[in-house]
Design an enzyme around this catalytic site. Structure first.
Site, mmCIF file in Angstrom:
data_model
loop_
_atom_site.group_PDB
_atom_site.id
_atom_site.type_symbol
_atom_site.label_atom_id
_atom_site.label_comp_id
_atom_site.label_asym_id
_atom_site.label_seq_id
_atom_site.Cartn_x
_atom_site.Cartn_y
_atom_site.Cartn_z
ATOM 1 N N SER A 260 0.869 -1.171 0.000
ATOM 2 C CA SER A 260 0.000 0.000 0.000
ATOM 3 C C SER A 260 0.904 1.218 0.000
ATOM 4 C CB SER A 260 -0.909 0.007 1.226
ATOM 5 O OG SER A 260 -0.209 0.557 2.314
ATOM 6 N N LYS A 261 0.283 2.372 -0.196
ATOM 7 C CA LYS A 261 1.094 3.594 -0.262
ATOM 8 C C LYS A 261 1.776 3.867 1.077
ATOM 9 C CE LYS A 261 -0.989 5.330 -4.367
ATOM 10 N NZ LYS A 261 -2.294 5.386 -4.978
#
Ligand code: GLU
Length: 319
Positions: A260-261
């Site tokens: 994920s970011k």
């Protein structure tokens, strides 16, 4: 409605990368971008960059600019799209294509397949079948009219608009994962086309955009593999020919969880500090099965090496 799709173009393989500008790209996003680019470029095809900024809260032009800069740093160029709207199928940012979604929506309403839904998210969660443990929402049909469609055509604003999904099986062959047979009524049930706040749903926008932009191949992460069935259903209702679908495994962190970011060390900011473009391409080539090791590669070399048959077929791949 006239479909802006020049015939000539449909003969040329046309791929696209459709990032949501909600942050800096990570290795998983870039993995998809490189493979999508290679898939069409290795066959002399075209590549479109579409900005999926339907969600005004999360989307920022500054992120879109970063995405462009990161793609260009790797050498990934596009024939159409991007922030400067190059090309004849624009605009290429979803936030400026709202009338096109509205027109497609009206066609579905006219077919009597759309109904008003007043359910709140909490109500929907409460009616979930117990086996939906993967977080998917399968709508139980609470607001669906009793009588079979065609339904009335009075859709209201201020409530969600849902599309009727019949009991049926949609078969398609994914270029990577092979034959798929999905029952959309079980996978998602009647799905939202327009949210109560008026925002158009991804499923509608992506179909309208890929169809009107002449996309022949949709390559993206495997999390969207099954939703291709919903999209094929929409293609049929709208009278468009579906593209070829090719999903790639999701890239996972050391703990086996999808990137994920928020993951450290895998954002483009970190990757650009740690690697040269050729080193990062080498890493991606190994992950995609195109090379036995991660030695540096150029895009020109990868165009020759590209072979979708080599791609791992697992749902996820490690770095
Ligand atoms: N905008 C989506 C994302 O960034 C991609 C959707 C698609 O490729 O169809 O995850």
């Amino acid at each position: 409605m006239i479909v802006k799709q020049p015939l000539k173009q449909s003969l040329i393989p046309t791929g696209r990368f459709a990032p949501s500008p909600s942050g800096r790209m990570h290795l998983g996003n870039v993995f998809t971008a490189v493979l999508s680019w290679l898939s069409v470029r290795s066959r002399g095809g075209r590549w479109i960059l579409r900005i999926e900024d339907l969600d005004p809260q999360r989307s920022k032009a500054e992120h879109a600019r970063r995405i462009e800069d990161d793609l260009l740093w790797l050498g990934l160029d596009w024939d159409e799209g991007g922030l400067d709207d190059r090309g004849e199928h624009g605009p290429y940012s979803q936030s400026r294509r709202l009338q096109l979604y509205e027109a497609a929506f009206e066609r579905l309403v006219a077919q009597g397949l759309v109904y008003n839904c007043r359910c709140r998210r909490a109500d929907i969660m409460a009616t979930q079948a117990p086996h939906q443990s993967d977080g998917r929402i399968v709508y139980a049909g609470t607001c669906r009219p009793q009588a079979a469609p065609p339904f009335g055509t009075s859709v209201k604003s201020g409530v969600a608009a849902r599309l009727y999904v019949p009991d049926c099986t949609i078969d398609f062959t994914d270029e990577i994962y092979g034959p798929q047979s999905v029952e959309p009524a079980r996978h998602c049930g009647d799905f939202v086309l327009r949210r109560a706040d008026g925002a158009w749903a991804y499923q509608l926008a992506v179909v309208v955009d890929d169809a009107l932009m002449g996309v022949t191949e949709v390559m993206r992460g495997s999390d969207l593999l099954l939703s291709s069935a919903q999209q094929i259903y929409l293609y049929r209702l709208l009278g468009y020919e579906p593209p070829v679908f090719a999903h790639v495994p999701l890239v996972c962190n050391g703990a086996g969880v999808r990137l994920s970011k928020r993951d450290e060390g895998v954002s483009m900011e970190d990757l650009r500090r740690r690697y040269t473009p050729a080193e990062l391409l080498g890493l991606i080539a190994r992950m995609a099965g195109l090379a036995p090791d991660a030695s540096p590669k150029t895009l020109a070399q990868l165009k020759v090496l590209y072979d979708k048959e080599l791609m791992p077929h697992d749902d996820t791949i490690g770095i």
